[in-house]
Design an enzyme around this catalytic site. Sequence first.
Site, short mmCIF file in Angstrom:
data_model
loop_
_atom_site.label_atom_id
_atom_site.label_comp_id
_atom_site.label_asym_id
_atom_site.label_seq_id
_atom_site.Cartn_x
_atom_site.Cartn_y
_atom_site.Cartn_z
N ASP A 51 58.86 73.25 10.16
CA ASP A 51 59.21 71.71 11.59
C ASP A 51 60.31 71.29 11.07
O ASP A 51 61.22 70.63 12.07
CB ASP A 51 58.26 71.57 11.91
CG ASP A 51 57.62 72.47 12.79
OD1 ASP A 51 57.80 73.59 12.21
OD2 ASP A 51 56.35 72.42 12.46
N ASN A 123 61.24 66.62 19.99
CA ASN A 123 59.87 65.84 19.36
C ASN A 123 59.70 65.27 20.50
O ASN A 123 58.51 65.17 21.01
CB ASN A 123 59.54 65.96 18.11
CG ASN A 123 58.55 66.92 17.59
OD1 ASN A 123 58.20 68.54 18.50
ND2 ASN A 123 58.13 66.50 16.38
N ASN A 166 52.14 62.00 18.67
CA ASN A 166 51.08 62.09 19.94
C ASN A 166 49.93 62.08 20.05
O ASN A 166 49.16 61.92 20.66
CB ASN A 166 51.96 62.36 20.83
CG ASN A 166 51.46 62.99 22.57
OD1 ASN A 166 51.20 62.49 23.03
ND2 ASN A 166 50.75 63.84 22.69
#
Length: 266
Positions: A51, A123, A166
Amino acid sequence: METRRNIFFSYKKDPAKLPDIEQLMTIAKEQGFEIVTNQDAANIIVAVGGDGAFLQAVRKSGFRDDCLYVGVTDEEEASLYCDFHIYDTESMIAAMQTANVEVRRYPVIDVHLDGHTHFHCLNELSVRSSIIKTFVIDVIIDDLHFETFRGDGIVVSTPTGSTAYNRSLNGAVVDPLIPCIQVSEMASLNNNQFRTLGSSFILSDSRKLTLHIVQDGNEYPVIGLDNEALSVQNTKNIEVEMSGKIIKTVKLKNNSFWHKVQRTFL
């Protein structure tokens, strides 16, 4: 992918990984794709490395919405942006030869610093104190002064970013089909002087979020853009909104965002 034939490979120059990268290039050539060394000439960008490597490839190529991004992981753990594994060449060949792929579309947020410096994020945007001292941020939604925050920082995430920083702040995981931004607090203080909502909240793609950093001796925030840190002196206003830009990625059928969330967290 039948009309897209120019491939650029983005990867870390690790000698131990070069044989695997060369094998991927050989497979692509055998399937009729052309390997290009200039990413501007590519209409497919393959990010190898997980990622983090995917986010870097998107950022370095300028968040292009006229090409396809393909994520190939070389790590053992599950990856949210990568549908392929570097050693599972059979799946890659099958995807190249058949229509067994779909295009996934991820929304991007726009970030403006003090009205002049501009960035994109796939992101999240994070704003954190760079010293051991809380700082004060006025949170403004459109033209409404919503709250005054005091604490360690604030994270503003996209739907795909909702599973990253988050989520560690107890934010909600959001379906990428919903274009929105989510705002989450980092260690907020709530007392008679400072009062915040105390939970994450979600704004639609038509809203503009403004974070006004109160200049009280903590004027050097660390601003995180996906997996990169930016240190900007005396930043006062950070404006965040959905850009309307879409990052298109290749995904295997029957491998939705929620399949990935299930594999990663459950």
